[in-house]
Structure formats: C-alpha cells, structure tokens
Design a protein around this motif. Sequence first.
Motif, PDB file in Angstrom:
ATOM      1  N   SER A 189     -55.322  16.570  47.779  1.00 26.86           N
ATOM      2  CA  SER A 189     -56.727  16.974  47.866  1.00 26.86           C
ATOM      3  C   SER A 189     -56.885  18.148  48.825  1.00 26.86           C
ATOM      4  O   SER A 189     -56.340  18.124  49.934  1.00 26.86           O
ATOM      5  CB  SER A 189     -57.585  15.806  48.344  1.00 26.86           C
ATOM      6  OG  SER A 189     -58.914  16.232  48.592  1.00 26.86           O
ATOM      7  N   ARG A 190     -57.636  19.132  48.405  1.00 26.36           N
ATOM      8  CA  ARG A 190     -57.978  20.228  49.309  1.00 26.36           C
ATOM      9  C   ARG A 190     -59.259  19.907  50.067  1.00 26.36           C
ATOM     10  O   ARG A 190     -59.384  20.222  51.241  1.00 26.36           O
ATOM     11  CB  ARG A 190     -58.132  21.525  48.512  1.00 26.36           C
ATOM     12  CG  ARG A 190     -56.870  21.939  47.777  1.00 26.36           C
ATOM     13  CD  ARG A 190     -56.962  23.354  47.253  1.00 26.36           C
ATOM     14  NE  ARG A 190     -55.818  23.670  46.390  1.00 26.36           N
ATOM     15  CZ  ARG A 190     -55.572  24.875  45.904  1.00 26.36           C
ATOM     16  NH1 ARG A 190     -56.378  25.891  46.177  1.00 26.36           N
ATOM     17  NH2 ARG A 190     -54.522  25.076  45.115  1.00 26.36           N
ATOM     18  N   ALA A 191     -60.201  19.268  49.381  1.00 28.21           N
ATOM     19  CA  ALA A 191     -61.460  18.908  50.054  1.00 28.21           C
ATOM     20  C   ALA A 191     -61.188  17.945  51.209  1.00 28.21           C
ATOM     21  O   ALA A 191     -61.798  18.063  52.279  1.00 28.21           O
ATOM     22  CB  ALA A 191     -62.425  18.278  49.058  1.00 28.21           C
ATOM     23  N   LEU A 192     -60.270  16.996  50.994  1.00 28.77           N
ATOM     24  CA  LEU A 192     -59.940  16.027  52.034  1.00 28.77           C
ATOM     25  C   LEU A 192     -58.679  16.454  52.785  1.00 28.77           C
ATOM     26  O   LEU A 192     -57.884  15.608  53.229  1.00 28.77           O
ATOM     27  CB  LEU A 192     -59.797  14.626  51.432  1.00 28.77           C
ATOM     28  CG  LEU A 192     -61.033  14.100  50.699  1.00 28.77           C
ATOM     29  CD1 LEU A 192     -60.864  12.634  50.326  1.00 28.77           C
ATOM     30  CD2 LEU A 192     -62.308  14.299  51.508  1.00 28.77           C
ATOM     31  N   ASP A 193     -58.501  17.731  52.904  1.00 30.16           N
ATOM     32  CA  ASP A 193     -57.563  18.333  53.845  1.00 30.16           C
ATOM     33  C   ASP A 193     -56.141  17.770  53.772  1.00 30.16           C
ATOM     34  O   ASP A 193     -55.580  17.307  54.764  1.00 30.16           O
ATOM     35  CB  ASP A 193     -58.106  18.172  55.274  1.00 30.16           C
ATOM     36  CG  ASP A 193     -57.377  19.071  56.271  1.00 30.16           C
ATOM     37  OD1 ASP A 193     -56.817  20.092  55.847  1.00 30.16           O
ATOM     38  OD2 ASP A 193     -57.380  18.732  57.465  1.00 30.16           O
ATOM     39  N   GLY A 194     -55.556  17.812  52.573  1.00 27.29           N
ATOM     40  CA  GLY A 194     -54.156  17.431  52.432  1.00 27.29           C
ATOM     41  C   GLY A 194     -53.899  15.976  52.119  1.00 27.29           C
ATOM     42  O   GLY A 194     -52.746  15.536  52.108  1.00 27.29           O
ATOM     43  N   LEU A 195     -54.936  15.174  51.862  1.00 25.75           N
ATOM     44  CA  LEU A 195     -54.744  13.777  51.500  1.00 25.75           C
ATOM     45  C   LEU A 195     -53.945  13.683  50.194  1.00 25.75           C
ATOM     46  O   LEU A 195     -54.321  14.275  49.177  1.00 25.75           O
ATOM     47  CB  LEU A 195     -56.094  13.081  51.338  1.00 25.75           C
ATOM     48  CG  LEU A 195     -56.057  11.644  50.790  1.00 25.75           C
ATOM     49  CD1 LEU A 195     -55.271  10.716  51.719  1.00 25.75           C
ATOM     50  CD2 LEU A 195     -57.478  11.130  50.586  1.00 25.75           C
ATOM     51  N   ALA A 196     -52.858  12.926  50.213  1.00 22.70           N
ATOM     52  CA  ALA A 196     -52.029  12.759  49.019  1.00 22.70           C
ATOM     53  C   ALA A 196     -52.732  11.859  48.009  1.00 22.70           C
ATOM     54  O   ALA A 196     -53.157  10.750  48.351  1.00 22.70           O
ATOM     55  CB  ALA A 196     -50.678  12.177  49.399  1.00 22.70           C
ATOM     56  N   ILE A 197     -52.846  12.322  46.780  1.00 16.36           N
ATOM     57  CA  ILE A 197     -53.489  11.527  45.736  1.00 16.36           C
ATOM     58  C   ILE A 197     -52.694  10.249  45.486  1.00 16.36           C
ATOM     59  O   ILE A 197     -53.264   9.202  45.161  1.00 16.36           O
ATOM     60  CB  ILE A 197     -53.627  12.358  44.450  1.00 16.36           C
ATOM     61  CG1 ILE A 197     -54.503  13.606  44.711  1.00 16.36           C
ATOM     62  CG2 ILE A 197     -54.236  11.525  43.333  1.00 16.36           C
ATOM     63  CD1 ILE A 197     -55.888  13.307  45.247  1.00 16.36           C
ATOM     64  N   ALA A 198     -51.371  10.284  45.678  1.00 16.72           N
ATOM     65  CA  ALA A 198     -50.541   9.090  45.490  1.00 16.72           C
ATOM     66  C   ALA A 198     -50.968   7.967  46.432  1.00 16.72           C
ATOM     67  O   ALA A 198     -50.966   6.784  46.055  1.00 16.72           O
ATOM     68  CB  ALA A 198     -49.073   9.439  45.713  1.00 16.72           C
ATOM     69  N   LEU A 199     -51.357   8.314  47.655  1.00 14.59           N
ATOM     70  CA  LEU A 199     -51.817   7.295  48.607  1.00 14.59           C
ATOM     71  C   LEU A 199     -53.138   6.690  48.142  1.00 14.59           C
ATOM     72  O   LEU A 199     -53.357   5.478  48.275  1.00 14.59           O
ATOM     73  CB  LEU A 199     -51.961   7.896  50.003  1.00 14.59           C
ATOM     74  CG  LEU A 199     -52.476   6.953  51.099  1.00 14.59           C
ATOM     75  CD1 LEU A 199     -51.584   5.720  51.222  1.00 14.59           C
ATOM     76  CD2 LEU A 199     -52.591   7.685  52.438  1.00 14.59           C
ATOM     77  N   VAL A 200     -54.001   7.513  47.595  1.00 17.99           N
ATOM     78  CA  VAL A 200     -55.271   7.001  47.068  1.00 17.99           C
ATOM     79  C   VAL A 200     -54.992   6.039  45.919  1.00 17.99           C
ATOM     80  O   VAL A 200     -55.597   4.960  45.818  1.00 17.99           O
ATOM     81  CB  VAL A 200     -56.171   8.164  46.605  1.00 17.99           C
ATOM     82  CG1 VAL A 200     -57.498   7.622  46.082  1.00 17.99           C
ATOM     83  CG2 VAL A 200     -56.415   9.146  47.741  1.00 17.99           C
ATOM     84  N   GLU A 201     -54.058   6.397  45.046  1.00 16.97           N
ATOM     85  CA  GLU A 201     -53.695   5.524  43.928  1.00 16.97           C
ATOM     86  C   GLU A 201     -53.115   4.202  44.429  1.00 16.97           C
ATOM     87  O   GLU A 201     -53.439   3.133  43.900  1.00 16.97           O
ATOM     88  CB  GLU A 201     -52.680   6.217  43.030  1.00 16.97           C
ATOM     89  CG  GLU A 201     -53.268   7.344  42.204  1.00 16.97           C
ATOM     90  CD  GLU A 201     -52.281   7.907  41.211  1.00 16.97           C
ATOM     91  OE1 GLU A 201     -52.698   8.226  40.086  1.00 16.97           O
ATOM     92  OE2 GLU A 201     -51.088   8.029  41.562  1.00 16.97           O
ATOM     93  N   GLN A 202     -52.263   4.253  45.432  1.00 18.28           N
ATOM     94  CA  GLN A 202     -51.689   3.031  45.994  1.00 18.28           C
ATOM     95  C   GLN A 202     -52.787   2.120  46.532  1.00 18.28           C
ATOM     96  O   GLN A 202     -52.717   0.885  46.420  1.00 18.28           O
ATOM     97  CB  GLN A 202     -50.705   3.379  47.099  1.00 18.28           C
ATOM     98  CG  GLN A 202     -49.430   4.055  46.618  1.00 18.28           C
ATOM     99  CD  GLN A 202     -48.625   4.639  47.765  1.00 18.28           C
ATOM    100  OE1 GLN A 202     -48.763   4.219  48.917  1.00 18.28           O
ATOM    101  NE2 GLN A 202     -47.787   5.615  47.464  1.00 18.28           N
TER     102      GLN A 202
END
Length: 226
Positions: A189-202
């Motif tokens: 994510s660019r809006a959330l400053d580098g948050l990995a989408i894989a972590l969101v999925e987990q």
Amino acid sequence: MATLTQIRVRTSPDQIPQWQSATWDDYVACCADAEQSQVDHFRIFFNQGYLFVDMGWEGINHARFRELLTMLIAFWFSRQPEQTFDCLGGCILEKPKQRAASPDQVVYIGAESPRWQVGEPRRINLRQWRVPDLVCEVGDTTLATDLDEKKQIYARLEIPEYWVIDVSAARVIAFYLQADGRYQQSHVSRALDGLAIALVEQTFARLEQETNGAAAVWFAQQIANL
C-alpha cells in the motif's frame, strides 16, 4: 426523472447487480428519495449513463470484514499519532454529471478532508474536495462488479489506491492508479505507507477461526515494531 420506486433496485444479496440506463437527474432523484425516506442501507453508483442501486443487506460476513478493515486502518495510524486521517465509509463520492460511487470505506490522509455545510448535498463533490487517498470495497456478493464496473468508476474518479476485499477467499486485491489512468495491481500500500498487502490478507484469514476484534489485536502486534 426516475425515483427509487421506478428503477430496478437490488434488495437482496442473492440478486445479481444489474446496471441500467439512467441520467444524472435520475441519480440525484434517487439520492434525494433515499435521504428523505431515511433508508438504512443505500448504496448507489453512476457511470456516464448507467446506474446501480443496492439496498440489500450483505450480512454477517460482509459486516465482520468491513469493520475489521476500519480497525486495521486505525491501528496502522496509531503508530504515528501525528498523522491525521478520516474514515468516511458510506459516503457518496461524485463528479457531477459524470460519475458517482458509495464505497464501503473512504480514507482521507492528512488535512483538508471533506466537511459538510448546512444547505449542501450530503455527498462528497470531488470538484469541491480533493479525492480520497484510499477507497475500499468489501466483495461478498458483489465481487464481480467490484472488479469490473466499480473499478472503472474509481479509476475515472482518479482515486489513487483501490482495494477489493474478497470475503470468500479472504483475499485483498490492491490497485494503484498509474499515470495513464489505469489501475495496476500492487502488493504494497502506498496510502498506508508501505503496509504489505500479504499481512492484511493474513489478518483477514484469521476470521475463519477468530472474531474481528481478536484479528485486529493480532494485526496490531505484528506492526508494533515496524
């Protein structure tokens, strides 16, 4: 112009979303009808001559995923309390005469998020306010249209980042708007400053066994030292 009683409205999550020919005046009339009738669940989308109105409750899974999404955003920004943000889920975004959408979540980061003034329509006019930094759709029974018609609308509204959360697969498909006006899938994510989408999925995957509160706490623990 058509009103809510004169158009095809999706009233159940079992119904397939149907887009129909309509004018901008039809869209405005439907918004006015919904506001006057104080409709509890009302989502509307307009794209240059085509309208989709959704008044069907999505149910427990959709609600659980949607509220977890909001908690994840709040926990993410709790790491940097000086950063202001506004979550405006349920608001209607519009560029008058062209397009409109009512996403599950709308995120403004930084200053100058929309403020309603007495006498104005209760919608976010993107000719008056800047576009949000992130828009999200939770796709339980509307996944196909989230990845097709709605995706096209958000690209034309120039939303820089768009997420589709696939409830059935606990999958997050994130897109970032390119210079050519098209979305490209992104794993960060660019809006959330580098948050990995894989972590969101987990985190969403944990909903199979846990409450959304427990999943949100787990997410907070994972990002504590980032």
